[in-house]
Design an enzyme around this catalytic site. Sequence first.
Site, PDB file in Angstrom:
ATOM      1  N   HIS A  93       0.869  -1.166   0.000  1.00 12.69           N
ATOM      2  CA  HIS A  93       0.000   0.000   0.000  1.00 12.69           C
ATOM      3  C   HIS A  93       0.909   1.219   0.000  1.00 12.69           C
ATOM      4  O   HIS A  93       2.070   1.145   0.433  1.00 12.69           O
ATOM      5  CB  HIS A  93      -0.866   0.028   1.260  1.00 12.69           C
ATOM      6  CG  HIS A  93      -1.964  -0.982   1.273  1.00 12.69           C
ATOM      7  ND1 HIS A  93      -2.884  -1.100   0.264  1.00 12.69           N
ATOM      8  CD2 HIS A  93      -2.310  -1.921   2.204  1.00 12.69           C
ATOM      9  CE1 HIS A  93      -3.751  -2.073   0.555  1.00 12.69           C
ATOM     10  NE2 HIS A  93      -3.413  -2.589   1.723  1.00 12.69           N
ATOM     11  N   GLY A  94       0.390   2.337  -0.453  1.00 15.96           N
ATOM     12  CA  GLY A  94       1.230   3.521  -0.438  1.00 15.96           C
ATOM     13  C   GLY A  94       0.417   4.780  -0.612  1.00 15.96           C
ATOM     14  O   GLY A  94      -0.797   4.745  -0.846  1.00 15.96           O
ATOM     15  N   CYS A 141      -0.296   2.452  -4.519  1.00 15.13           N
ATOM     16  CA  CYS A 141      -1.082   3.663  -4.764  1.00 15.13           C
ATOM     17  C   CYS A 141      -0.238   4.857  -4.355  1.00 15.13           C
ATOM     18  O   CYS A 141       0.614   4.766  -3.483  1.00 15.13           O
ATOM     19  CB  CYS A 141      -2.362   3.646  -3.947  1.00 15.13           C
ATOM     20  SG  CYS A 141      -3.587   2.487  -4.571  1.00 15.13           S
ATOM     21  N   ARG A 142      -0.489   5.981  -5.002  1.00 16.02           N
ATOM     22  CA  ARG A 142       0.283   7.192  -4.685  1.00 16.02           C
ATOM     23  C   ARG A 142      -0.660   8.318  -4.290  1.00 16.02           C
ATOM     24  O   ARG A 142      -0.326   9.494  -4.370  1.00 16.02           O
ATOM     25  CB  ARG A 142       1.112   7.595  -5.897  1.00 16.02           C
ATOM     26  CG  ARG A 142       1.956   6.441  -6.405  1.00 16.02           C
ATOM     27  CD  ARG A 142       2.762   6.817  -7.590  1.00 16.02           C
ATOM     28  NE  ARG A 142       3.811   7.753  -7.266  1.00 16.02           N
ATOM     29  CZ  ARG A 142       4.592   8.344  -8.162  1.00 16.02           C
ATOM     30  NH1 ARG A 142       4.399   8.083  -9.438  1.00 16.02           N
ATOM     31  NH2 ARG A 142       5.532   9.180  -7.810  1.00 16.02           N
ATOM     32  N   GLU A 247      10.121   7.805 -13.689  1.00 21.02           N
ATOM     33  CA  GLU A 247      10.559   8.909 -12.839  1.00 21.02           C
ATOM     34  C   GLU A 247      12.001   8.713 -12.384  1.00 21.02           C
ATOM     35  O   GLU A 247      12.529   7.614 -12.392  1.00 21.02           O
ATOM     36  CB  GLU A 247       9.637   9.020 -11.613  1.00 21.02           C
ATOM     37  CG  GLU A 247       8.233   9.440 -12.026  1.00 21.02           C
ATOM     38  CD  GLU A 247       7.246   9.491 -10.882  1.00 21.02           C
ATOM     39  OE1 GLU A 247       7.667   9.717  -9.738  1.00 21.02           O
ATOM     40  OE2 GLU A 247       6.048   9.301 -11.141  1.00 21.02           O
TER      41      GLU A 247
END
Length: 260
Positions: A93-94, A141-142, A247
């Site tokens: 998760h993030g 996720c961001r 990135e």
Amino acid sequence: LLLSSQIYPIHLPRETRTRRALLICNIEFEHLKRRDGAEVDVDGMTKLLEGLGYVVDIHRNLTSQGMAEVMKDFADLKEHRTSDSTFLVFMSHGGRAGLFGTKSRNETTDILSLDTIYEQFNNKHCQALLGKPKVVIIQCCRGGNIGSVMVSDSADPAMPTPSSAHTVPEGLEDDAIFEVHLESDFATLHSSTPDTLSWRNRAEGSIFIQHLIQQFRNHACDSDLQEIFRKIQNSFGKFPRQLPSQERITMLRKFYLFPG
């Protein structure tokens, strides 16, 4: 024919080179939902990396501190000296701030900042990988937004202002015999753009990892890494909710996994 100066060298024959990859996957959390389907991602990525000639160090269910310790140990491996590259794969998760550890409750507790990854493997802290490709794959996720938007024909859309918070990295020690960039030779592919969600199927695993595995299988033999990254991004054309994002790219040459 590309000049060899434009391609990362693969010096050692397959029998003697010791490619290593790190895979960290958090599935069970104390306060957050279990990441069903993530085990499929681990299996798929492990098979893919082994097929590319890497011995994979797999770790599951770590706190942010545990992740940092595992990274440090991996960065210190002597095998990197006789390797030509590495893959660093993170699945959890993030949020905007980084990857969630197993004790995370929200955006502010038990978070591994992505900066930590680049710091552990930069040219100061991991000299065995100096000048060698370091491929970072991040599935999380961001943020909470869905990546697709309804586009309006309004005449003056409100333009977001880009942030200009760039920090200057500390240089190497003064007694270094030669100066090198503090951070170089990284290529990162995130599962989604900043602030957006990443999607996972409980039976088949993360969409990003599925697409990534397929594109690497099809093209690792004839395309360089960033070309494969672009193919992965293009494969999301019919899935507007999520777009993988390249990135923090500091690759100075083309990286072919199987030059020849």
